[in-house]
Design an enzyme around this catalytic site. Structure first.
Site, PDB file in Angstrom:
ATOM      1  N   ASP A 287      -0.301 -53.969  55.505  1.00 42.50           N
ATOM      2  CA  ASP A 287      -1.637 -53.438  55.247  1.00 42.50           C
ATOM      3  C   ASP A 287      -2.155 -52.592  56.412  1.00 42.50           C
ATOM      4  O   ASP A 287      -1.679 -52.680  57.538  1.00 42.50           O
ATOM      5  CB  ASP A 287      -2.590 -54.620  55.018  1.00 42.50           C
ATOM      6  CG  ASP A 287      -3.760 -54.278  54.119  1.00 42.50           C
ATOM      7  OD1 ASP A 287      -3.992 -53.083  53.860  1.00 42.50           O
ATOM      8  OD2 ASP A 287      -4.437 -55.217  53.662  1.00 42.50           O
TER       9      ASP A 287
ATOM     10  N   GLU B 242      -9.916 -54.850  43.750  1.00 36.56           N
ATOM     11  CA  GLU B 242     -10.413 -55.546  44.929  1.00 36.56           C
ATOM     12  C   GLU B 242     -11.702 -54.923  45.462  1.00 36.56           C
ATOM     13  O   GLU B 242     -12.391 -55.523  46.286  1.00 36.56           O
ATOM     14  CB  GLU B 242      -9.347 -55.573  46.028  1.00 36.56           C
ATOM     15  CG  GLU B 242      -9.115 -54.250  46.720  1.00 36.56           C
ATOM     16  CD  GLU B 242      -8.192 -54.399  47.928  1.00 36.56           C
ATOM     17  OE1 GLU B 242      -7.296 -55.252  47.876  1.00 36.56           O
ATOM     18  OE2 GLU B 242      -8.378 -53.667  48.901  1.00 36.56           O
TER      19      GLU B 242
END
Length: 645
Positions: A402, A457
């Site tokens: 990420d 998200e």
């Protein structure tokens, strides 16, 4: 289908500074590309008699010369191919037809331009054969489009981006050079009704392309420069303090990324085409059978706010046993342990003191569930080989990496270094905080997903108005980690998503349909185990949906509004559809089913009040055959999903 590849002709031009236009047609003859070599290199792509895209001033500016300025054409060679390629991790069809006509223009000075024309679109790339290394200062092109064209853009103010921007539809004549820019892919809509998807493929050791408006209805290319000096920023990234003057320092003998234009006469063409995959470097001949796509239960979106348990929920052994139990019950092969599993974001060789990772790996192994671990890119870079060796030794299935948030040459090369190293240790890779796919997922089949999308998200920011564009733009270039699966559904104006009660915009049937409509070899179940267990029929349907496919049929497609597809895996068919903020009705024919047999169809449809209460749905079971026609009715922001077996 037998492969046919031949060089048709080679014309030596004896150093002519100018040549007559060079033409190449698509195999079906509908697309034609004309290259003009004067004091620069231009091309025009036509569909029939209509120009749909132009490329002006194709050039690579190096530190000491510009390839493409005052070009001297030496040779023109032609080739063609027609072959059926078997795809690893197929997201549309198990076999992909690679059929094109190509022309290569070799110029004095050690460079060439290669053009390929498919029935679905066109692509070009530079090829250099220069000694030693080179510094690329810029790559030049101006893309021209018919007057009155508009485009769906992902607008950003700079090169540092999480690639999660909503699409904005802009008149290109008003998109000027002094404003914002956009990353790829970009979808243009022309007054004729055609659409052109601009993308890139086979991006390796080179920065991502961005586009700026030129104020005249076209685009110019721009690229991030190579970072020169870094400073500390936070626990998951670095600050770029200064940059080099070049966009790439690279080998002088190489191919450059393909510049791709998929031409859609109807919107369904965007969903069907696979040009980015076709143009990428094929995977190495090695054993990839250990790469097993599938569904994955995810902890972050639902915040691990577990209920009905006798332990404190959190990043601990007991909570993750609960996720493993849920996954095992529904036949889900993976769970993700997101941020918080490790001692810290920087100390990733030890789990946190409340989590017994060894026990959980063993417990998951007994129940047929493997673990994927979240990591920052910076933690991986600091000790990649040792870390991946440790994860392999622990029995970890893969990594979710990420916060890259960049796409300069160094970072693009980082993606490949990580994915290659992960393959050596038999680890899957899911990129988050990432740029959009550029073909590396073909070269390394263990790369099973990318984010690079405004997904669920983002809570209430994620709405069907934007999500319904994704199959036509973002998912049209490769896998997409949208993270669907909300069991608490709401119409967009009523989405009040919180950490403890996350919500998804759109109806329940819309949410189920996303598992059929969106393409991702590693597909998330974003909600909590308890949420799915309370909604067992929905959970059982989601758990049954494959993540790779054998066949795709597009039944109805209007970009950004409605899409209905049928997908086959083995002998089962799945149908999924959604609509935008307008109700929609259609009828679908099941003539893709084998004739002479009866099948059971279980469908999930918007309830009569789903426009008011998005949770309202009905489940129907009926017997169908190849002659059946099914009425499909969706409320606003609604959906329709079915399995036929």
């Amino acid at each position: 289908m037998k492969k046919l590849l031949s060089v048709c002709c080679a014309l030596l031009l004896g150093g002519a500074a100018q040549a007559k236009p060079i033409e190449v047609a698509s195999p079906d003859g509908r697309l034609r590309l004309t290259v003009e070599v004067t004091d620069r290199i231009d091309y025009t792509l036509r569909d029939g008699d209509d120009a749909v895209l132009g490329g002006e001033g194709l050039a690579l500016r190096l530190a000491d010369r510009t390839l493409g300025e005052r070009p001297r054409l030496r040779r023109v060679s032609r080739s063609s191919a027609d072959e059926l390629l078997q795809r690893i991790n197929p997201t549309k069809n198990a076999g992909v037809r690679n059929r094109y006509n190509a022309v290569r223009l070799d110029f004095a000075g050690g460079y060439a331009l290669e053009f390929r024309l498919f029935d679905e679109g066109a692509a070009y790339r530079f090829v250099t054969s220069l000694p030693g290394g080179i510094d690329v200062m810029e790559e030049r092109v101006r893309f021209t489009l018919p007057e009155g064209s508009e485009a769906w853009l992902s607008e950003v103010g700079g090169f540092n981006s999480m690639y999660e921007e909503p699409y904005t539809l802009r008149q290109l004549s008003a998109f000027g050079p002094d404003g914002r820019m956009t990353y790829l892919p970009v979808l243009t809509a022309e007054p004729s009704g055609r659409k052109v998807l601009l993308a890139e493929s086979d991006l390796r050791d080179y920065p991502c392309m961005f586009l700026r408006g030129d104020g005249r209805g076209g685009f110019t290319a721009t690229f991030p420069r190579v970072p020169k000096e870094y400073g500390p920023k936070n626990d998951r990234s670095l600050e770029i303090l200064s940059e080099e003057t070049y966009i790439a320092r690279t080998e002088g003998a190489r191919t450059f990324p393909w510049r791709v234009a998929a031409v859609a006469r109807e919107d369904a063409d965007l969903v069907r085409q696979e040009l980015v995959w076709l143009l990428a470097e094929p995977a190495a001949e090695r054993d990839w059978s250990w790469v097993q796509p599938g569904l994955v239960s995810w902890d972050w979106w639902n915040g691990m706010r577990l209920t009905g348990v006798d332990f404190r929920a959190g990043r601990n052994t007991e909570s993750y046993r609960r996720y493993i139990d849920f996954a095992a019950e529904y036949g889900i092969p993976y769970i993700i342990m997101d941020e918080g599993w490790s001692a810290s974001t920087t100390d990733v060789f030890r789990p946190n003191p409340n989590l017994d990772l060894e026990e959980l790996v063993a417990y998951g192994g007994q129940r047929g569930v493997r673990i994927i671990l979240w990591l920052t890119w910076l933690a991986v870079e600091r000790d990649m080989e040792r870390l991946f060796g440790q994860l392999e030794e622990w029995g970890i299935a893969g990594v979710k990496i990420d916060f890259m948030d960049r796409s300069d040459q160094w970072m693009v090369s980082y993606y490949e270094r990580v994915t290659r190293c992960a393959a050596e240790h038999r680890l899957l890779v899911d990129w988050h905080g990432s740029y959009t796919p550029k073909g590396l997922f073909r070269t390394y089949p263990n790369l099973v997903n990318y984010e690079g999308v405004l997904g669920m998200e983002q809570g209430a920011r994620c709405q069907p108005e934007n999500s319904n564009l994704l199959p036509f733009i973002r998912n049209a270039v490769g896998p997409m980690d949208f993270t669907p699966g909300a069991m608490l559904s709401a119409q967009p104006e009523e989405n009040r998503s919180t950490n403890s009660n996350p919500m998804g915009s759109g109806t329940r049937a819309y949410q189920l349909a996303l598992y059929v409509l969106f393409e991702a070899p590693l597909q998330m179940l974003a909600d909590s185990p308890m949420a799915y267990e309370r909604e067992r029929p929905s959970a059982e349907f989601i758990a049954s949906v494959p993540t790779t496919w054998d066949e795709l049929r597009v039944l109805h497609a209007v970009c950004g509004k409605q899409l209905v597809v049928a997908r086959r895996k083995g002998v089962k068919w799945y149908v999924g559809g959604f609509t935008n903020n307008e109700p929609f009705e259609t009828e679908i024919a099941l003539d893709f089913l084998p004739a002479g047999r009866k099948f059971r169809m279980t469908s999930f449809e918007d309830g009569v009040n789903a426009d008011l209460q998005a949770m309202d749905y009905r489940r129907r079971v009926r017997i169908v055959d190849a002659s059946t026609r099914i009425p499909v009715k969706m409320v606003r922001n609604g959906g329709w999903a079915a399995v036929i077996e």
